[in-house]
Write a protein that holds these residues in place. Structure first.
Motif, PDB file in Angstrom:
ATOM      1  N   TRP A 173      36.185  31.379  53.463  1.00  0.00           N
ATOM      2  CA  TRP A 173      34.734  31.294  52.124  1.00  0.00           C
ATOM      3  C   TRP A 173      34.892  32.875  51.792  1.00  0.00           C
ATOM      4  N   LEU A 174      35.206  33.250  52.684  1.00  0.00           N
ATOM      5  CA  LEU A 174      34.807  34.954  52.073  1.00  0.00           C
ATOM      6  C   LEU A 174      35.952  35.716  51.315  1.00  0.00           C
ATOM      7  N   VAL A 175      37.392  35.347  51.387  1.00  0.00           N
ATOM      8  CA  VAL A 175      38.437  35.376  50.536  1.00  0.00           C
ATOM      9  C   VAL A 175      38.482  34.772  49.161  1.00  0.00           C
ATOM     10  N   PRO A 176      37.621  33.143  48.645  1.00  0.00           N
ATOM     11  CA  PRO A 176      37.418  32.847  47.957  1.00  0.00           C
ATOM     12  C   PRO A 176      36.592  33.111  47.407  1.00  0.00           C
ATOM     13  N   LEU A 177      35.838  33.648  48.197  1.00  0.00           N
ATOM     14  CA  LEU A 177      34.307  34.505  46.824  1.00  0.00           C
ATOM     15  C   LEU A 177      34.801  35.545  47.005  1.00  0.00           C
ATOM     16  N   ALA A 178      35.386  36.600  47.283  1.00  0.00           N
ATOM     17  CA  ALA A 178      35.386  37.282  46.625  1.00  0.00           C
ATOM     18  C   ALA A 178      36.288  37.865  45.436  1.00  0.00           C
ATOM     19  N   LEU A 179      37.694  36.193  45.379  1.00  0.00           N
ATOM     20  CA  LEU A 179      38.613  36.401  44.300  1.00  0.00           C
ATOM     21  C   LEU A 179      37.750  34.923  43.031  1.00  0.00           C
ATOM     22  N   TRP A 180      36.578  34.736  43.320  1.00  0.00           N
ATOM     23  CA  TRP A 180      35.989  33.987  42.301  1.00  0.00           C
ATOM     24  C   TRP A 180      35.011  35.292  41.803  1.00  0.00           C
ATOM     25  N   GLY A 181      34.695  36.210  42.881  1.00  0.00           N
ATOM     26  CA  GLY A 181      33.979  37.331  41.974  1.00  0.00           C
ATOM     27  C   GLY A 181      34.820  38.363  41.344  1.00  0.00           C
ATOM     28  N   PHE A 182      36.210  38.106  42.299  1.00  0.00           N
ATOM     29  CA  PHE A 182      36.974  39.212  40.673  1.00  0.00           C
ATOM     30  C   PHE A 182      37.385  39.090  39.242  1.00  0.00           C
ATOM     31  N   LEU A 183      37.371  37.506  39.752  1.00  0.00           N
ATOM     32  CA  LEU A 183      37.829  36.695  38.774  1.00  0.00           C
ATOM     33  C   LEU A 183      36.734  36.199  37.437  1.00  0.00           C
ATOM     34  N   MET A 184      35.665  36.898  37.787  1.00  0.00           N
ATOM     35  CA  MET A 184      34.220  36.457  37.122  1.00  0.00           C
ATOM     36  C   MET A 184      34.345  38.114  36.388  1.00  0.00           C
ATOM     37  N   TRP A 185      34.312  38.539  36.639  1.00  0.00           N
ATOM     38  CA  TRP A 185      34.288  40.472  36.702  1.00  0.00           C
ATOM     39  C   TRP A 185      35.800  40.695  35.448  1.00  0.00           C
ATOM     40  N   ARG A 186      37.190  40.218  35.896  1.00  0.00           N
ATOM     41  CA  ARG A 186      37.484  40.225  35.015  1.00  0.00           C
ATOM     42  C   ARG A 186      37.692  39.437  33.880  1.00  0.00           C
ATOM     43  N   ASN A 187      36.755  38.174  33.752  1.00  0.00           N
ATOM     44  CA  ASN A 187      36.638  37.553  32.547  1.00  0.00           C
ATOM     45  C   ASN A 187      37.016  38.197  31.844  1.00  0.00           C
ATOM     46  N   SER A 188      34.701  38.961  32.156  1.00  0.00           N
ATOM     47  CA  SER A 188      33.753  39.774  31.096  1.00  0.00           C
ATOM     48  C   SER A 188      34.591  40.697  30.210  1.00  0.00           C
ATOM     49  N   LYS A 189      35.656  41.652  31.083  1.00  0.00           N
ATOM     50  CA  LYS A 189      36.575  42.030  29.984  1.00  0.00           C
ATOM     51  C   LYS A 189      37.865  41.685  29.312  1.00  0.00           C
ATOM     52  N   VAL A 190      38.511  41.118  29.912  1.00  0.00           N
ATOM     53  CA  VAL A 190      39.816  39.910  29.232  1.00  0.00           C
ATOM     54  C   VAL A 190      40.218  39.037  29.203  1.00  0.00           C
ATOM     55  N   MET A 191      39.803  37.980  27.632  1.00  0.00           N
ATOM     56  CA  MET A 191      39.562  37.009  27.464  1.00  0.00           C
ATOM     57  C   MET A 191      39.996  36.212  27.449  1.00  0.00           C
ATOM     58  N   ASN A 192      41.303  36.944  27.343  1.00  0.00           N
ATOM     59  CA  ASN A 192      42.652  35.480  28.040  1.00  0.00           C
ATOM     60  C   ASN A 192      42.398  35.178  29.659  1.00  0.00           C
ATOM     61  N   ILE A 193      41.931  35.310  30.329  1.00  0.00           N
ATOM     62  CA  ILE A 193      41.524  35.657  31.786  1.00  0.00           C
ATOM     63  C   ILE A 193      40.644  34.134  32.469  1.00  0.00           C
ATOM     64  N   VAL A 194      41.212  33.281  32.877  1.00  0.00           N
ATOM     65  CA  VAL A 194      41.225  31.571  33.605  1.00  0.00           C
ATOM     66  C   VAL A 194      40.145  32.178  34.681  1.00  0.00           C
ATOM     67  N   SER A 195      39.085  31.379  35.053  1.00  0.00           N
ATOM     68  CA  SER A 195      38.776  31.729  36.358  1.00  0.00           C
ATOM     69  C   SER A 195      37.835  30.205  36.169  1.00  0.00           C
ATOM     70  N   TYR A 196      38.854  30.282  38.101  1.00  0.00           N
ATOM     71  CA  TYR A 196      38.006  29.071  38.221  1.00  0.00           C
ATOM     72  C   TYR A 196      36.530  29.127  38.751  1.00  0.00           C
ATOM     73  N   SER A 197      36.346  27.926  38.906  1.00  0.00           N
ATOM     74  CA  SER A 197      35.129  27.475  39.654  1.00  0.00           C
ATOM     75  C   SER A 197      35.087  28.289  41.019  1.00  0.00           C
ATOM     76  N   PHE A 198      34.013  28.237  41.967  1.00  0.00           N
ATOM     77  CA  PHE A 198      34.378  28.639  43.486  1.00  0.00           C
ATOM     78  C   PHE A 198      34.855  27.784  44.403  1.00  0.00           C
ATOM     79  N   LEU A 199      34.349  26.369  44.575  1.00  0.00           N
ATOM     80  CA  LEU A 199      34.400  25.462  44.515  1.00  0.00           C
ATOM     81  C   LEU A 199      36.175  25.173  44.495  1.00  0.00           C
TER      82      LEU A 199
END
Length: 306
Positions: A173-199
């Motif tokens: 649970w904690l590792v996916p939460l951290a990875l989801w937050g990281f992908l969301m943060w990088r998505n705000s800086k790089v347009m081509n980043i694909v962010s999966y949902s937390f689920l």
């Protein structure tokens, strides 16, 4: 019927007269293929674009699939809201388990198995089964290693169940939460980043742990070489699922950040496997020599200590 036949012949005569008056007129047949618009033709010619859509799951089929499966969500405080996370059948769960055990090179696990209907049923029960498998197998391994020693007395260690549950569920649970937050943060800086949902990320991590269930059972074998071979084999299978899922999502980012992200994912995954093996199966057991206590009648009594 005669009137209808005469009407059809009159229509054909009119068409023939029009063609005779204008021989250069363009005719359209329903059997002719429809011309592809220029914008679509240029898109089909883009090199590598189709492959990227296949890996990232960003093509039109995904949009159609998501719109087709769109449901009216219930409020989060209702039972119906959480019921949707467990709305899967046995065939879907088995198919996702097979996909995590036998990863297909070049195929995205989320797009193939998860995106149409992400669930928590499989990850929850996989983690629960893994907890009891590691705890029971660790106790049996400790029993077989010390079997026959006069100074050893077997005592079941039920605390290993709580330790295994805390470790595995925290990782799932904690590792996916951290990875989801990281992908969301990088998505705000790089347009081509694909962010999966937390689920979706939780689902990927949960199913990737299935391979450790049979591995933990085989860890009962009291041979360190066999155990470490099993660890490497399990890491290669489960780690490849994680890499093939998350590498296409971060490869358009900065090269160092992308490599560091994938490296961190593999490192944490390896630490979980090695830590479980080292703590539950290879933990050193201290065998103290049996002390000799003199009795009052002149005889000696040998006691057992651990």
């Amino acid at each position: 019927i005669a009137c209808l036949v005469m009407y059809l012949f009159s229509e054909f005569d009119d068409a023939a007269n029009l063609l005779a008056a204008n021989p250069d007129a363009t005719t359209i047949s329903i059997d002719e293929p429809v011309e592809i618009p220029k914008n679509q033709h240029s898109r089909l010619q883009e090199p590598g674009r189709e492959e990227d859509d296949e890996l990232l799951g960003t093509d039109d089929s995904d949009k159609t699939e998501l719109l087709a499966g769109q449901k009216k969500s219930a409020p989060f405080w209702t039972f119906e809201y959480y019921q949707t996370f467990f709305d899967v059948d046995t065939y879907q769960v088995l198919d996702r388990i097979k996909g995590s055990v036998f990863p297909v090179p070049g195929k995205n696990f989320v797009r193939l198995y998860i995106r149409s209907n992400p669930d928590l049923y499989g990850p929850f029960w996989i983690c629960a089964t893994l907890v009891f498998t590691i705890a029971v197998s660790g106790n049996l391994s400790n029993f077989f290693i010390h079997l026959g020693k006069p100074t050893y007395h077997y005592v079941p260690e039920f605390r290993k169940v709580s330790i295994a549950a805390t470790t595995i569920y925290a990782y799932a649970w904690l590792v996916p939460l951290a990875l989801w937050g990281f992908l969301m943060w990088r998505n705000s800086k790089v347009m081509n980043i694909v962010s999966y949902s937390f689920l979706e990320i939780v689902c990927v991590y949960g199913y990737s742990l299935f391979i450790y269930i049979p591995t933990a059972i085989l860890w009962i074998i009291p041979q360190k070489v066999v155990r470490w071979v099993l660890v490497v084999f399990s890491l290669c299978l489960s780690g490849s699922v994680l890499v093939m899922t998350f590498w296409p999502a971060v490869r358009d980012d900065n090269r160092r950040i992308a490599l560091a992200t994938v490296g961190t994912i593999l490192l944490l995954h390896a630490l979980l496997a090695v830590g479980c093996l080292a703590y539950f199966f290879d933990a050193p057991e201290l065998d103290f020599p049996a002390p000799i206590i003199p009795a009052h009648n002149g005889t000696t009594v040998i006691t057992k200590s651990h």
